[in-house]
Design a protein around this motif. Structure first.
Motif, PDB file in Angstrom:
ATOM      1  N   PRO A   1      -6.838  -2.786   1.449  1.00 12.65           N
ATOM      2  CA  PRO A   1      -5.989  -2.452   0.099  1.00 12.65           C
ATOM      3  C   PRO A   1      -7.991  -1.825  -0.521  1.00 12.65           C
ATOM      4  O   PRO A   1      -8.589  -3.404  -0.820  1.00 12.65           O
ATOM      5  CB  PRO A   1      -5.449  -3.826  -0.008  1.00 12.65           C
ATOM      6  CG  PRO A   1      -5.633  -4.267   0.775  1.00 12.65           C
ATOM      7  CD  PRO A   1      -5.883  -3.751   1.997  1.00 12.65           C
TER       8      PRO A   1
ATOM      9  N   THR B   1       4.078   1.615  -0.925  1.00 14.32           N
ATOM     10  CA  THR B   1       4.929   1.885  -2.568  1.00 14.32           C
ATOM     11  C   THR B   1       3.921   1.667  -3.697  1.00 14.32           C
ATOM     12  O   THR B   1       4.209   1.193  -4.920  1.00 14.32           O
ATOM     13  CB  THR B   1       5.489   0.490  -2.621  1.00 14.32           C
ATOM     14  OG1 THR B   1       5.062  -0.757  -2.205  1.00 14.32           O
ATOM     15  CG2 THR B   1       6.536   0.987  -1.503  1.00 14.32           C
ATOM     16  N   GLU B   2       2.202   1.890  -3.494  1.00 14.39           N
ATOM     17  CA  GLU B   2       1.232   1.993  -4.152  1.00 14.39           C
ATOM     18  C   GLU B   2       1.277   1.505  -5.566  1.00 14.39           C
ATOM     19  O   GLU B   2       1.090   0.917  -6.231  1.00 14.39           O
ATOM     20  CB  GLU B   2       1.736   2.876  -5.378  1.00 14.39           C
ATOM     21  CG  GLU B   2       1.561   4.285  -4.278  1.00 14.39           C
ATOM     22  CD  GLU B   2       1.615   5.914  -5.463  1.00 14.39           C
ATOM     23  OE1 GLU B   2       2.056   6.161  -6.159  1.00 14.39           O
ATOM     24  OE2 GLU B   2       1.259   7.149  -4.948  1.00 14.39           O
ATOM     25  N   GLN B   3       1.387  -0.128  -4.997  1.00 17.73           N
ATOM     26  CA  GLN B   3       1.183  -1.474  -5.739  1.00 17.73           C
ATOM     27  C   GLN B   3      -0.554  -1.828  -5.140  1.00 17.73           C
ATOM     28  O   GLN B   3      -0.165  -3.025  -4.405  1.00 17.73           O
ATOM     29  CB  GLN B   3       2.588  -2.804  -5.626  1.00 17.73           C
ATOM     30  CG  GLN B   3       4.207  -1.688  -5.971  1.00 17.73           C
ATOM     31  CD  GLN B   3       5.144  -2.509  -5.226  1.00 17.73           C
ATOM     32  OE1 GLN B   3       5.483  -3.637  -6.239  1.00 17.73           O
ATOM     33  NE2 GLN B   3       5.575  -2.381  -4.758  1.00 17.73           N
ATOM     34  N   SER B   4      -1.445  -1.606  -5.439  1.00 17.95           N
ATOM     35  CA  SER B   4      -2.479  -1.839  -5.237  1.00 17.95           C
ATOM     36  C   SER B   4      -2.721  -3.654  -5.184  1.00 17.95           C
ATOM     37  O   SER B   4      -3.780  -4.151  -4.318  1.00 17.95           O
ATOM     38  CB  SER B   4      -3.653  -1.016  -5.354  1.00 17.95           C
ATOM     39  OG  SER B   4      -3.405  -1.379  -6.486  1.00 17.95           O
TER      40      SER B   4
ATOM     41  N   LEU C   1       0.577  -1.240  -0.337  1.00 18.78           N
ATOM     42  CA  LEU C   1       0.125   0.239   0.025  1.00 18.78           C
ATOM     43  C   LEU C   1       0.979   1.308  -0.180  1.00 18.78           C
ATOM     44  O   LEU C   1       0.964   1.989  -0.810  1.00 18.78           O
ATOM     45  CB  LEU C   1      -0.940   0.145   0.686  1.00 18.78           C
ATOM     46  CG  LEU C   1      -2.702  -0.640   1.083  1.00 18.78           C
ATOM     47  CD1 LEU C   1      -3.157  -0.854   2.069  1.00 18.78           C
ATOM     48  CD2 LEU C   1      -3.137  -0.331   0.165  1.00 18.78           C
TER      49      LEU C   1
END
Length: 399
Positions: free
Chosen positions: A397, A371-374, A369
């Motif tokens: 998420p 690192t914006e890797q949903s 989350l």
């Protein structure tokens, strides 16, 4: 060999409150083995750590304790304290405490060159431990081949005798204020020569000496005394200092004098210090690493942790894992610093070591989350739910 087992509970005295009997606290069991060598039934008191039977593949080092009924309580408490609550000073261990039936016959040291002394008693007892008790314990309990022998006074002499004549039986030898003056110091001289002239690679000896001298003396003046009252401390100090000089035998050796302890008070602190010495390679102070290396990179820190547990595994002969909560805390430490690559190392390490722990995946979900890797965060979160329907993830998420 005929064997049978009788198990009963060894309990702390029952507590009462308002006349009502309360639950009992069990700290061990009594087991029993018939010895063909000794021609008698021998009881052993067994302590098993809290994690015993929690995982099928767990195995434990074994501490064999002489005068077992006397020192069982102190040693089991020390082992529990040093191996739990985040303490890494000692591994969780099985204790096999051996009560006495005939102490002098079983434990009295000897000089095999002395034809006047019957050495059959101590040899039979050693053979019982080697050929009957150890195989029985290894067959019935979840044990490792990493063994420690602990003895006080006459038991300490037995420990030294086992080291010099049967060194393959144990890894560690704790001799607590042993008796070395027997038979006109013949065993003293015999043991000195054996330790000087033999190799003890991968063996550890920790010897302790109590203060048993008159108040007017110190550790220097007592060495020149000739009275029987100082024979124990004189022989122990001379022996301890002599062995210290033998460096070519590869023995991992340490000794300690306790000026404030007498012969009867020294066992407990000796057990504590001895276990810490034997397992010094198991300790890792994570806070200290950070305090003393404030600029250490997260990757270097992680490698230190991995190398440490690899070394512990090699020493014990069994895979040893780091504490899950500590690794999770380190991952979150780097998350707070926004050092996400370092945080990933510790979270991934926990997943590798604890694949069935939902918290491992919760923490990794939070990493993804941040690192914006949903998509990956969703995968980790769902894995946590699959393992545990009440996961700990702090953020849900989005799909």
């Amino acid at each position: 060999m005929k064997k049978f087992m009788i198990i009963s509970f060894l309990l702390i005295p029952t507590l009462y409150c308002n006349g009502q009997k309360q639950d009992k606290i069990t700290i061990g069991v009594i087991d029993s083995i018939y010895s063909e060598i000794l021609s008698e039934q021998r009881k052993v008191w067994i302590y098993m750590p809290d994690s015993y039977n929690s995982q099928a593949d767990l195995r434990y080092p074994v501490l064999y304790l002489l005068d077992g009924d006397v020192y069982f309580y102190s040693l089991s408490g020390i082992v529990k304290q040093l191996s739990s609550f985040g303490n890494t000073a000692c591994p969780e261990a099985l204790i096999v405490a051996i009560p006495n039936t005939n102490r002098d016959k079983d434990l009295m040291p000897f000089d095999p060159n002395d034809e006047e002394f019957d050495s059959s008693g101590i040899e039979r007892f050693t053979n019982f431990i080697e050929k009957e008790l150890i195989p029985y314990i290894d067959d019935k309990y979840l044990t490792l081949q990493h063994r420690t022998l602990i003895g006080h006074s006459l038991g300490g002499s037995f420990v030294l005798n086992t080291l010099i004549n049967h060194q393959s039986l144990f890894t560690n030898y704790l001799a607590i204020d042993p008796g070395l003056k027997f038979h006109n110091y013949r065993f003293f001289n015999y043991a000195i020569e054996k330790i000087r002239n033999n190799n003890f690679k991968n063996k550890s000896l920790f010897m302790t000496v109590a203060n048993t001298m008159p108040e007017a003396m110190d550790t220097l003046t007592v060495l020149t005394d000739t009275t029987w009252t100082t024979a124990t401390i004189r022989s122990n100090l001379k022996f301890a200092k002599a062995v210290e000089k033998f460096t070519s035998n590869e023995l991992d050796y340490h000794w300690k004098y306790y000026s404030n302890e007498n012969h009867l008070s020294v066992p407990t602190i000796s057990e504590f210090d001895g276990l810490k010495y034997f397992f010094k390679w198991k300790v890792i102070d994570l806070d200290k690493i950070i305090r003393t290396n404030p600029y250490i990179s997260g990757e270097s820190f992680f490698n230190k942790v991995v190398d440490h547990y690899r070394n512990v595994t090699e020493k014990l002969g069994f895979k040893t894992l780091p504490n899950h909560e500590q690794m999770d805390d380190l991952g979150n430490y780097y998350m707070q610093k926004e050092d996400f690559d370092e945080a990933f190392l510790f979270f991934h390490y926990n997943i590798e070591n604890y694949p069935n722990n939902s918290k491992s995946y919760d923490s990794m979900a939070n990493y993804f989350l941040a690192t914006e890797q949903s998509d990956m965060a969703t995968e980790m979160f769902n894995k946590a739910i699959e393992i545990n329907d009440t996961p700990h993830a702090t953020k849900n998420p989005k799909n």
